[in-house]
Design an enzyme around this catalytic site. Structure first.
Site: not given
Ligand code: GLY
Length: 310
Positions: A167, A195, A197-198
């Site tokens: 990232t 999915r 993510g954060d």
């Molecule tokens: N930190 C990036 C992700 O897990 O999508």
């Protein structure tokens, strides 16, 4: 101490042959953000441009170079946050655009929402005149090779979790003391379709508040979300910890509580910064007072004049 910009190119285990290119990429991004700040640009301009540059760089897991989902497709997440008023914008699982971070900024500036997802985000991009790009233009041979390798039943779960390239993100404080953050990612290798993510979640994939500071994280998104890593670091800073102390406390907590690894770049309103990580490596760079600081391994901290090699 102001202005300052800091970037990361992801936490994880970066193979030797890609490590140097990753360092070159983060240095370039920090220089780009710093040039904007030196010309009087805002912290938001600096973080968005620095991150967009890394999205265009196929060495990073964001924009072109994103990892692929289990179907071999690119779905990207990005967010920005403005520390002046806590405005934020994000996109999740967006496809066929080159720069999700710029789209996240448009969500913040042009809609009343904080996050648009998937096809809705793509339609919004079209309505804003953001060009559609062929999915193939975002997919590198390296991403394809890693996707195939991780489809195998004996794939290394750590690699799937953390990846070998990360990232990207940036934090900045401009000369007026305004603070911003931006983060962008292709997510986790061979993730399920859909999915998220954060990265697009406020407080997890980034946070910026003029009163406290800003954070952009990288690492295992599910773990980052469980501990709301970015806001947790700022909470520790509110309690009087330095950016470095706060980062170490939160990263240790994430490791001990949910077995998650990651890294962060952090600034406070005075321009004090920290680059900390619990993974093996994190490529990072910071530009401040005419100097470019950078590193990759724990304990590494190189310094050179910010204009060198331009
Ligand atoms: N930190 C990036 C992700 O897990 O999508």
């Amino acid at each position: 101490m102001l202005p300052v910009v800091m970037v990361h190119g992801g936490a994880g285990h970066i193979p030797k042959e890609r490590a140097e290119l990753s360092t070159i990429g983060v240095k370039e991004a920090a220089r780009t953000g710093y040039a904007i700040l030196q010309k009087g640009g805002s912290a938001m301009d600096a973080v968005v441009e620095a991150v967009a540059l890394m999205e265009n760089n196929p060495r990073f897991n964001a924009g072109r170079g994103s990892v692929l989902n289990v179907k071999g497709e690119v779905e990207m997440d990005a967010m920005v946050m403005d520390g002046r008023n806590l405005d934020s914008g994000a996109v999740s699982a967006v496809r066929r655009i080159a720069n999700p971070v710029q789209l996240a900024r448009l969500v913040m500036e042009k809609t009343k929402h904080l996050c648009l997802t998937a096809e809705g985000a793509f339609k919004f991009a079209r309505s804003m005149g953001v060009p559609e790009v062929p999915e193939e233009s975002l997919i590198t041979d390296y991403a394809k090779m890693r996707w195939k390798k991780n489809l195998k039943p004996d794939a290394n779960p750590v690699e799937c979790q953390m990846g070998k390239m990360g990232t990207v993100g940036a934090v900045a404080v401009d000369k007026d003391g305004n603070i911003a953050c931006a983060t962008s990612t292709g997510g986790m290798i061979n993730k399920m379709e859909g999915r998220v993510g954060d990265t697009p979640c406020v407080g997890c994939g980034g946070y910026a508040d003029n009163n406290i500071g800003a954070v952009s994280p990288t690492g295992h998104g599910e773990a980052i979300m469980k501990v709301t890593l970015s806001r947790l670091i700022l909470f520790h800073m509110e309690q009087g910890k330095t950016p470095e102390e706060a980062s170490d406390l939160a990263l240790t907590y994430m490791k001990e509580r949910v077995d998650g690894l990651g890294g962060v770049v952090v600034v406070d309103p005075k321009g004090t910064w920290a680059a900390r990580f619990s993974s093996l490596q994190m490529s990072w760079a910071a530009a401040q007072q005419g100097e470019l600081h950078y590193g990759l391994y724990h304990g590494e901290h190189f310094v050179e004049p910010v204009q060198e090699n331009i």
